[in-house]
Design an enzyme around this catalytic site. Structure first.
Site, PDB file in Angstrom:
ATOM      1  N   ARG A 224       1.558  -4.729   6.318  1.00  0.00           N
ATOM      2  CA  ARG A 224       0.868  -4.045   5.353  1.00  0.00           C
ATOM      3  C   ARG A 224       1.422  -2.610   5.514  1.00  0.00           C
ATOM      4  NH1 ARG A 224      -5.466  -1.765   4.624  1.00  0.00           N
ATOM      5  NH2 ARG A 224      -4.856  -0.065   3.109  1.00  0.00           N
TER       6      ARG A 224
ATOM      7  N   GLU B 155       0.342 -13.339  12.539  1.00  0.00           N
ATOM      8  CA  GLU B 155       0.861 -12.082  13.141  1.00  0.00           C
ATOM      9  C   GLU B 155       0.489 -11.079  12.250  1.00  0.00           C
ATOM     10  OE1 GLU B 155       1.473 -12.350  16.190  1.00  0.00           O
ATOM     11  OE2 GLU B 155       1.900 -14.441  16.652  1.00  0.00           O
TER      12      GLU B 155
ATOM     13  N   ASP C  11       0.813  -1.226  -0.135  1.00  0.00           N
ATOM     14  CA  ASP C  11      -0.066   0.048   0.130  1.00  0.00           C
ATOM     15  C   ASP C  11       0.751   1.215   0.156  1.00  0.00           C
ATOM     16  OD1 ASP C  11      -2.574   1.531   0.021  1.00  0.00           O
ATOM     17  OD2 ASP C  11      -2.589   1.441   2.144  1.00  0.00           O
TER      18      ASP C  11
ATOM     19  N   ASN D  60       1.417   3.565  -2.869  1.00  0.00           N
ATOM     20  CA  ASN D  60       2.236   3.598  -4.177  1.00  0.00           C
ATOM     21  C   ASN D  60       1.872   4.994  -4.625  1.00  0.00           C
ATOM     22  OD1 ASN D  60       3.222   0.953  -4.387  1.00  0.00           O
ATOM     23  ND2 ASN D  60       1.805   0.578  -5.421  1.00  0.00           N
TER      24      ASN D  60
ATOM     25  N   SER E 250      -7.688  -4.723  -5.130  1.00  0.00           N
ATOM     26  CA  SER E 250      -8.642  -5.368  -4.842  1.00  0.00           C
ATOM     27  C   SER E 250      -9.730  -5.219  -5.871  1.00  0.00           C
ATOM     28  CB  SER E 250      -9.220  -4.530  -3.524  1.00  0.00           C
ATOM     29  OG  SER E 250      -9.616  -3.182  -3.977  1.00  0.00           O
TER      30      SER E 250
ATOM     31  N   ARG F 133       0.760   7.611  -2.863  1.00  0.00           N
ATOM     32  CA  ARG F 133       1.251   8.770  -1.810  1.00  0.00           C
ATOM     33  C   ARG F 133       2.828   8.870  -1.782  1.00  0.00           C
ATOM     34  NH1 ARG F 133      -1.855   6.167   3.279  1.00  0.00           N
ATOM     35  NH2 ARG F 133      -2.058   4.617   1.606  1.00  0.00           N
TER      36      ARG F 133
ATOM     37  N   SER G 166      -8.398  -4.528   5.176  1.00  0.00           N
ATOM     38  CA  SER G 166      -9.202  -4.003   3.996  1.00  0.00           C
ATOM     39  C   SER G 166      -9.495  -5.316   3.139  1.00  0.00           C
ATOM     40  CB  SER G 166      -8.188  -3.004   2.955  1.00  0.00           C
ATOM     41  OG  SER G 166      -8.040  -1.879   3.557  1.00  0.00           O
TER      42      SER G 166
ATOM     43  N   ARG H 127     -11.536   3.489  -8.867  1.00  0.00           N
ATOM     44  CA  ARG H 127     -10.440   4.326  -9.491  1.00  0.00           C
ATOM     45  C   ARG H 127     -10.652   4.738 -10.599  1.00  0.00           C
ATOM     46  NH1 ARG H 127      -5.056   2.501  -6.123  1.00  0.00           N
ATOM     47  NH2 ARG H 127      -5.873   3.075  -3.962  1.00  0.00           N
TER      48      ARG H 127
ATOM     49  N   ASN I  10     -10.369  -1.380  -5.835  1.00  0.00           N
ATOM     50  CA  ASN I  10      -9.384  -0.702  -6.862  1.00  0.00           C
ATOM     51  C   ASN I  10      -9.860  -0.592  -8.267  1.00  0.00           C
ATOM     52  OD1 ASN I  10      -6.508  -2.137  -4.889  1.00  0.00           O
ATOM     53  ND2 ASN I  10      -7.905  -0.150  -4.399  1.00  0.00           N
TER      54      ASN I  10
END
Length: 255
Positions: free
Chosen positions: A206, A225, A33, A35, A79, A37, A214, A86, A82
């Site tokens: 993440r 974990e 997650d 990319n 997803s 930004r 998400s 978008r 996405n």
């Protein structure tokens, strides 16, 4: 002050030595997650450029996993949301990156990774679906690592699809609904997931600072974990990866 790269290399090697003899995950999953930004933070006018850097960065992740001895990797590429929410230009660019960088490079001689797909290929453009299917078939006989690409994926949809597949299978066998309900187990449903033949992830990472899954691997994450990292995916370094492994090992020692 910018830290010299050799300092990171020395630190990474020290982290790896400390991990020797400790608990390492057999299967690592990464929600890649941040990319867009990252691209904005780097000053790019087109935030979609982050998708290229993010796709390129997957190869480094696979190299790190080979280096440390992890043979199962799952990455969350796109997803269903996405793909549907978008802009068409951004989605088209992302699909180009999947075809050119992910699928095509897996076909190169010397690549040890066998490709698996989690998600609905019918949600993808025909060319992207074809490229991924071709890569799956071409790498099927490899005996190295296993790379699962979650694309056109949604964890809730996967569970619904698994239940639907189970019901269709049992109906074909002549099983009555009441009989199935009486003996139904989690293993029965799990056997119909997209990648039922692969082990569940031990560690889910993440990037980007978000603290949620998400809808990524909802069923498979039951005993995993979770590790959340503030770094955007294209800026995720080997030392960040090793820190996640160190955190995993420490939790397993404490449990």
């Amino acid at each position: 002050m910018r830290v010299p790269q050799w300092v990171y290399r020395v630190y990474a090697e020290r982290l790896r030595r400390r991990l020797r003899g400790g608990a390492l995950p057999r299967h690592v999953a990464v929600a890649m997650d941040g990319n867009r930004r990252w691209a904005r933070a780097q000053g790019f006018d087109d935030p979609g450029i982050g998708h290229r850097f993010g796709a390129e960065h997957l190869q480094e992740l696979l190299e790190w996993c080979s280096w440390i001895g992890i043979d199962h990797v799952t990455v969350y590429v796109a997803s269903v949301d996405n793909l549907t929410k978008r802009g068409g230009g951004e989605v088209a660019h992302l699909m180009d990156m999947v075809e050119e960088i992910v699928a095509e490079r897996l076909l190169r001689p010397g690549n040890r990774w066998r490709l698996h797909i989690a998600g609905r290929l019918d949600c993808l453009p025909d060319s992207t679906a074809h490229a991924l299917k071709t890569a799956v078939e071409a790498t099927a006989d490899r005996e190295g690592g296993h790379l699962t690409v979650a694309i056109g994926y949604d964890g809730q949809t996967e569970i619904v699809d698994a239940v639907r597949s189970l019901l269709e299978h049992e109906a074909a066998q002549g099983t009555e609904l009441g009989e199935l309900a009486e003996r139904l187990t989690a293993e029965d449903i799990g056997a119909h997931r997209y990648t039922a033949d692969l082990p569940d992830p031990d560690l889910i990472i993440r990037t980007s600072g978000e603290r949620r899954l998400s809808s990524f691997l909802l069923w498979q994450s039951a005993r995993a974990e979770l590790y959340f990292c503030d770094v955007y995916w294209p800026g995720f370094r080997r030392v960040d990866f090793l820190r996640a492994l160190r955190d995993f090992a420490a939790r397993r020692r404490a449990s």
